[in-house]
Design a protein around this motif. Sequence first.
Motif, PDB file in Angstrom:
ATOM      1  N   LEU A 221       0.771  -0.930   0.040  1.00  0.00           N
ATOM      2  CA  LEU A 221      -0.034   0.024   0.159  1.00  0.00           C
ATOM      3  C   LEU A 221       0.958   1.254  -0.084  1.00  0.00           C
ATOM      4  O   LEU A 221       0.621   2.315  -0.816  1.00  0.00           O
ATOM      5  CB  LEU A 221      -1.075  -0.016   1.036  1.00  0.00           C
ATOM      6  CG  LEU A 221      -1.998  -1.090   1.104  1.00  0.00           C
ATOM      7  CD1 LEU A 221      -2.847  -0.899   2.379  1.00  0.00           C
ATOM      8  CD2 LEU A 221      -2.919  -0.932  -0.244  1.00  0.00           C
ATOM      9  N   ASN A 225       0.645   4.023  -2.869  1.00  0.00           N
ATOM     10  CA  ASN A 225       0.385   5.426  -2.640  1.00  0.00           C
ATOM     11  C   ASN A 225       1.385   6.430  -3.363  1.00  0.00           C
ATOM     12  O   ASN A 225       1.107   7.326  -3.971  1.00  0.00           O
ATOM     13  CB  ASN A 225       0.252   5.620  -0.832  1.00  0.00           C
ATOM     14  CG  ASN A 225      -0.049   7.088  -0.621  1.00  0.00           C
ATOM     15  OD1 ASN A 225      -1.032   7.548  -0.769  1.00  0.00           O
ATOM     16  ND2 ASN A 225       1.311   7.829  -0.121  1.00  0.00           N
ATOM     17  N   THR A 239      -9.165   3.896  -2.604  1.00  0.00           N
ATOM     18  CA  THR A 239      -9.421   3.095  -1.190  1.00  0.00           C
ATOM     19  C   THR A 239      -8.816   1.661  -1.730  1.00  0.00           C
ATOM     20  O   THR A 239      -9.127   1.021  -2.859  1.00  0.00           O
ATOM     21  CB  THR A 239     -10.721   3.084  -0.686  1.00  0.00           C
ATOM     22  OG1 THR A 239     -11.705   2.269  -1.445  1.00  0.00           O
ATOM     23  CG2 THR A 239     -11.239   4.549  -0.578  1.00  0.00           C
ATOM     24  N   TRP A 255      -4.301  -4.871   5.567  1.00  0.00           N
ATOM     25  CA  TRP A 255      -3.960  -3.528   5.679  1.00  0.00           C
ATOM     26  C   TRP A 255      -5.011  -2.888   5.009  1.00  0.00           C
ATOM     27  O   TRP A 255      -5.596  -3.287   3.825  1.00  0.00           O
ATOM     28  CB  TRP A 255      -2.533  -3.308   5.224  1.00  0.00           C
ATOM     29  CG  TRP A 255      -1.424  -3.872   5.621  1.00  0.00           C
ATOM     30  CD1 TRP A 255      -0.790  -3.175   6.569  1.00  0.00           C
ATOM     31  CD2 TRP A 255      -1.023  -5.156   5.378  1.00  0.00           C
ATOM     32  NE1 TRP A 255       0.251  -4.076   7.080  1.00  0.00           N
ATOM     33  CE2 TRP A 255       0.251  -5.143   6.249  1.00  0.00           C
ATOM     34  CE3 TRP A 255      -1.230  -6.127   4.640  1.00  0.00           C
ATOM     35  CZ2 TRP A 255       0.802  -6.379   6.483  1.00  0.00           C
ATOM     36  CZ3 TRP A 255      -0.528  -7.494   4.741  1.00  0.00           C
ATOM     37  CH2 TRP A 255       0.605  -7.493   5.355  1.00  0.00           C
ATOM     38  N   THR A 256      -5.718  -1.595   5.297  1.00  0.00           N
ATOM     39  CA  THR A 256      -6.667  -0.968   4.581  1.00  0.00           C
ATOM     40  C   THR A 256      -6.064   0.617   4.329  1.00  0.00           C
ATOM     41  O   THR A 256      -5.285   1.061   5.321  1.00  0.00           O
ATOM     42  CB  THR A 256      -7.976  -1.032   5.351  1.00  0.00           C
ATOM     43  OG1 THR A 256      -7.857  -0.537   6.754  1.00  0.00           O
ATOM     44  CG2 THR A 256      -8.578  -2.373   5.458  1.00  0.00           C
ATOM     45  N   ALA A 257      -6.725   1.175   3.226  1.00  0.00           N
ATOM     46  CA  ALA A 257      -6.578   2.553   2.981  1.00  0.00           C
ATOM     47  C   ALA A 257      -7.647   3.078   2.646  1.00  0.00           C
ATOM     48  O   ALA A 257      -8.271   2.930   1.551  1.00  0.00           O
ATOM     49  CB  ALA A 257      -5.492   2.622   1.630  1.00  0.00           C
ATOM     50  N   SER A 277      -8.598  -2.232  10.718  1.00  0.00           N
ATOM     51  CA  SER A 277      -7.449  -1.702  10.588  1.00  0.00           C
ATOM     52  C   SER A 277      -7.652  -0.345   9.827  1.00  0.00           C
ATOM     53  O   SER A 277      -8.571  -0.083   9.358  1.00  0.00           O
ATOM     54  CB  SER A 277      -6.552  -2.833   9.605  1.00  0.00           C
ATOM     55  OG  SER A 277      -7.180  -2.749   8.344  1.00  0.00           O
ATOM     56  N   GLU A 278      -6.600   0.373  10.279  1.00  0.00           N
ATOM     57  CA  GLU A 278      -6.641   1.938   9.724  1.00  0.00           C
ATOM     58  C   GLU A 278      -5.446   2.242   8.687  1.00  0.00           C
ATOM     59  O   GLU A 278      -4.398   1.915   8.597  1.00  0.00           O
ATOM     60  CB  GLU A 278      -6.768   2.637  11.086  1.00  0.00           C
ATOM     61  CG  GLU A 278      -7.807   2.382  11.820  1.00  0.00           C
ATOM     62  CD  GLU A 278      -7.816   3.679  13.012  1.00  0.00           C
ATOM     63  OE1 GLU A 278      -6.692   4.297  13.280  1.00  0.00           O
ATOM     64  OE2 GLU A 278      -8.670   3.532  13.700  1.00  0.00           O
ATOM     65  N   GLY A 279      -5.860   3.051   7.876  1.00  0.00           N
ATOM     66  CA  GLY A 279      -4.907   3.822   7.124  1.00  0.00           C
ATOM     67  C   GLY A 279      -5.725   4.888   6.163  1.00  0.00           C
ATOM     68  O   GLY A 279      -6.851   4.838   5.836  1.00  0.00           O
ATOM     69  N   GLU A 289       0.831   6.072   7.198  1.00  0.00           N
ATOM     70  CA  GLU A 289       1.083   4.687   7.979  1.00  0.00           C
ATOM     71  C   GLU A 289      -0.100   3.899   7.815  1.00  0.00           C
ATOM     72  O   GLU A 289      -1.314   4.334   8.206  1.00  0.00           O
ATOM     73  CB  GLU A 289       1.313   5.114   9.350  1.00  0.00           C
ATOM     74  CG  GLU A 289       2.729   5.896   9.571  1.00  0.00           C
ATOM     75  CD  GLU A 289       2.940   6.153  11.104  1.00  0.00           C
ATOM     76  OE1 GLU A 289       2.061   5.739  12.057  1.00  0.00           O
ATOM     77  OE2 GLU A 289       4.077   6.743  11.393  1.00  0.00           O
ATOM     78  N   PHE A 290       0.039   2.781   7.564  1.00  0.00           N
ATOM     79  CA  PHE A 290      -1.064   1.751   7.339  1.00  0.00           C
ATOM     80  C   PHE A 290      -0.999   0.665   8.562  1.00  0.00           C
ATOM     81  O   PHE A 290       0.097  -0.048   8.786  1.00  0.00           O
ATOM     82  CB  PHE A 290      -1.034   1.274   6.186  1.00  0.00           C
ATOM     83  CG  PHE A 290      -1.134   2.180   4.960  1.00  0.00           C
ATOM     84  CD1 PHE A 290      -2.332   2.429   4.478  1.00  0.00           C
ATOM     85  CD2 PHE A 290      -0.029   2.484   4.227  1.00  0.00           C
ATOM     86  CE1 PHE A 290      -2.512   3.546   3.516  1.00  0.00           C
ATOM     87  CE2 PHE A 290      -0.298   3.281   3.193  1.00  0.00           C
ATOM     88  CZ  PHE A 290      -1.617   3.685   2.729  1.00  0.00           C
ATOM     89  N   GLN A 292      -1.779  -2.672  10.414  1.00  0.00           N
ATOM     90  CA  GLN A 292      -2.094  -3.878  10.143  1.00  0.00           C
ATOM     91  C   GLN A 292      -3.280  -4.599  11.221  1.00  0.00           C
ATOM     92  O   GLN A 292      -2.999  -4.217  12.486  1.00  0.00           O
ATOM     93  CB  GLN A 292      -0.816  -5.050   9.795  1.00  0.00           C
ATOM     94  CG  GLN A 292      -0.174  -5.315  11.094  1.00  0.00           C
ATOM     95  CD  GLN A 292       0.628  -6.503  10.715  1.00  0.00           C
ATOM     96  OE1 GLN A 292       1.151  -6.628   9.417  1.00  0.00           O
ATOM     97  NE2 GLN A 292       1.455  -6.814  11.704  1.00  0.00           N
TER      98      GLN A 292
END
Length: 363
Positions: A221, A225, A239, A255-257, A277-279, A289-290, A292
Motif C-alpha cells: 500500500l 500510494n 481506497t 492492511w486498509t487504505a 485496521s486503519e490507513g 502509515e497503514f 495492520q
Amino acid sequence: MTPPARLRPAPGRRRRRLSSLLASSHPDRLMFAGLFLFATLVGVAMQVVPDLVGVTTIALPLVMGGLFLGPRPLPWFIIYNLVLLTLALPKVPQFNGRAVFTTVVLFLLAFIIMLASFRRSRLGIAGSMGESMLAELSDRIQGQGVLPDLPAPWHAESVIRSSGGTRFAGDFFVVGGTETGRLDVAVVDVSGKGDRAGTRALLLAGAMGGLVTAVEPPEFLPAANTYLINHPWQDGFATAVHLSIEMETGAFHIWTAGHPPALHWRAGAGRWTPVESEGPMLGLIEEPEFEQAAGVLRSGDALILYTDGMVETRHSDIGIGIDRLIGQAERRLRSQFEGGAKTLVESTGSRGDDRALLLVWRD
C-alpha cells in the motif's frame, strides 16, 4: 534549361498526399479499397436504375466507412459518397418534398459520421478497431485479478459488478501468485464509478499488478500510494484493502487504505466480525502509515473483502450497510460458502455504484 526542383513541387505533394492517405496496414488498405469500390457501385446503380436503387442506399457505404475506416481516409471517403449522392439526385424519378427531406437527412448523417471521425483522430484508429483494443486492454488488466487455483483446503471466489453493466468499473482485484506459499489479494476502489472511473482503474490496476509481486506485503500500500502521488489526476484517489495469507498456517494480515473493514467468519463462534485496521486513502498524503490487523483462518473460517458499493447507499450510513452485509452473510453463507460471492453481490449493495467482493475460506 531545366527549372530547379523547388519550382516543381506539385507531383511530389500529390505523391505525399496519396502516401499519407494510404499509410496504413495491408488489411486497412484492402478495407478502404473494398469500401471505395462498393460506394462506386452504389453510385452507379443509383444513376442507372434509380427506380430500383434509391438515394438512401448511399447510407450503407457511409455507415460502413464510419465503422471500419480510420480518421485519416474517412473524411475523403465521406466526401466521395456525397459527390455520388449529388450526381444521382437529377435521376430521382419524383424529386418532391419527401426526396428533399431524405437528401437533407443523408447529408446530416454524413456530417455526424465526420464529427465522430474527428473525435477519434487523437487515437488514429477506426471505431471497430478502437473497441477491440479497449476490450483487449480490459481483458489483460482484469486477467491480473483472476484468482489462481488454490491448494486444498483453500478456496476463493471474486465477483465485480459495474454500475452501468459495462466491462469497465472503478473496482478491481490485484492478485499475486502462490509460488511463495502466500496468497496476496488487494481489492481496490478508484474514485468515481462506471466508465468514468474505468480508465483510471485500468491505469492503476496495471501499476498495482506489478507491485503486488515486487514488494513485501507491508510495503504494497505505501508503494501504491507513492505511485498515485507521483502520477496525480483530478480527484485521483483510491481506497484499498490488502490481504496476505500464509497458506500453510492460515495466518493472515490485512492492511486498509480508507476502505471498509474485512469480515471474518469464525466457525467456532458462529458469527461474522469486522477486522479493524486503519490507513488513509491512497493518493492524498505522502508517507502515510497503514496499521495492520492479524488473525488466523482455521478450518471452517472465511474472510470477506468488499468495496463501499456493497455497504453504502444514498439513504443509509456505511455502518448500517456493513451490518446489513453481515446479516446477509449469516443467512446465506451459514451452510456453505461455494457461490457465496455472487449471492452476496446480487442481494446486497447499491445498484447505482460499482460493487466488488472477494470471499476466501478454508475447509
